[in-house]
Write a protein that holds these residues in place. Structure first.
Motif, short mmCIF file in Angstrom:
data_model
loop_
_atom_site.label_atom_id
_atom_site.label_comp_id
_atom_site.label_asym_id
_atom_site.label_seq_id
_atom_site.Cartn_x
_atom_site.Cartn_y
_atom_site.Cartn_z
N SER A 128 -7.67 -12.68 0.55
CA SER A 128 -6.62 -11.98 1.33
C SER A 128 -6.67 -12.42 2.79
N GLY A 129 -7.84 -12.90 3.22
CA GLY A 129 -7.99 -13.32 4.61
C GLY A 129 -8.36 -12.19 5.56
N ARG A 155 -8.34 -7.47 22.37
CA ARG A 155 -7.36 -6.39 22.16
C ARG A 155 -7.89 -5.07 22.71
N VAL A 204 -11.37 -4.13 4.62
CA VAL A 204 -10.30 -3.39 3.94
C VAL A 204 -10.79 -2.01 3.53
N PRO A 205 -9.85 -1.10 3.20
CA PRO A 205 -10.26 0.22 2.72
C PRO A 205 -10.91 0.16 1.34
N ILE A 241 1.14 0.82 7.83
CA ILE A 241 1.42 -0.06 6.70
C ILE A 241 1.14 0.82 5.48
N PRO A 259 -10.28 -1.94 14.61
CA PRO A 259 -9.12 -2.82 14.39
C PRO A 259 -8.04 -2.16 13.52
N ILE A 284 -1.00 -9.52 20.64
CA ILE A 284 -0.24 -8.93 19.54
C ILE A 284 -0.58 -9.68 18.25
#
Ligand SMILES: Nc1ncnc2c1ncn2[C@@H]1O[C@@H]2COP(=O)(O)O[C@H]3[C@@H](O)[C@H](n4cnc5c(N)ncnc54)O[C@@H]3COP(=O)(O)O[C@H]2[C@H]1O
Ligand SMILES: Nc1ncnc2c1ncn2[C@@H]1O[C@@H]2COP(=O)(O)O[C@H]3[C@@H](O)[C@H](n4cnc5c(N)ncnc54)O[C@@H]3COP(=O)(O)O[C@H]2[C@H]1O
Lengths: 141, 141
Positions: free
Chosen positions: A40-41, B128, A45-46, A16, A111, B108
């Motif tokens: 954002s849910g 996963r 995050v980075p 992405i 993840p 998925i």
């Protein structure tokens, strides 16, 4: 990527790209970071610096752990602390030219994995979902 | 499972069985649920009723969204609300005898999937990570 063999796919084909990735800045207050994560849910995050270099990742568990007191979650502390005090900076990283297999190996334990160039500029993220979709496609062919 | 072909593997071979799965009870206060999530480190876990039947899942994002007010996170509300008011009950579910492929399809879109028997009793979760490890093993053979 639909027609490429798994052995020919590289991270650039699957990741992405950065403009679609929610992130926080290294000197944001933790309160702002938690708001971004909840709105954002995303669980994590980075973290980037002001020149868009990758410096780490941060997630809700980490932030909540920082404010968990003996009696309650001390949310007022969040405006006093910055992202760099809570982020993980020892994170795996891939480059756009790495192989599908190298991506699969890392997502077994994470993840998502950040992708950066040789100068450390953030290129995007590789997620478990994208790897799993590719593997499922490969199973029907 | 090391020697089984992917086409012979069933969910029972791969799942994390119920006694090893962190969970919350349907009538716990949300404050207790958030504490379990933060201490276990998991972003989301299954929700069971008192007879250990599966009723849903709950995660940190969902809980924090419930208490996000205009000015701040209103954590004091967490002791007033129960898990069943915030949980997701419309969740995918697998049975122990389902195939590897059925498991791959569901993960998925979900980091983990609950496994239950025909009477709804909770058997475990398929993650996963476990699917990815199996696929990687399959690639070297
Ligand atoms: N807004 C949304 N729309 C549709 N599905 C959603 C979604 N948010 C979450 N999911 C689903 O839940 C999975 C876990 O999300 P989580 O936020 O825990 O974990 C995410 C998050 O930490 C990060 N991530 C994914 N996309 C991101 C993005 N655009 N910006 C920042 N971080 C991202 O990578 C992890 C793995 O993502 P992955 O796609 O494999 O897996 C995602 C996806 O299958
Ligand atoms: N204590 C720990 N030790 C080692 N690695 C850890 C860990 N906690 C998290 N991880 C790593 O982080 C991934 C995402 O965890 P998360 O809690 O967001 O998402 C987890 C969590 O929501 C749930 N889960 C996994 N194991 C669980 C358990 N024993 N009890 C309850 N829920 C579990 O399934 C999701 C996917 O798990 P998965 O293993 O594929 O993926 C895990 C694993 O690779």
């Amino acid at each position: 990527t639909q027609d490429k063999k798994l052995t020919d796919i590289v991270i650039d084909d699957l990741m992405i790209s950065s403009e679609k990735v929610a992130h926080v800045q290294v000197n944001n207050p933790l309160e702002h970071a938690l708001l971004i994560l909840v709105k954002s849910g995303y669980s994590a995050v980075p973290v980037l610096d002001s020149s868009y270099k990758l410096v780490g990742t941060i997630g809700k568990t980490r932030i909540l752990n920082k404010v968990l007191g003996l009696e309650r979650f001390e949310m007022e502390q969040l405006s006093e602390m910055q992202v760099h005090e809570a982020m993980y900076s020892d994170i795996p990283c891939l480059s756009k030219s790495d192989t599908f297999m190298e991506g699969l190996k890392v997502v077994i334990n994470y993840p998502f994995v950040c992708v950066a160039d040789e100068n450390g500029y953030f290129d995007g993220i590789l997620t478990r979902r994208v790897i799993l979709k590719q593997l499922k496609r490969d199973y029907y062919t």
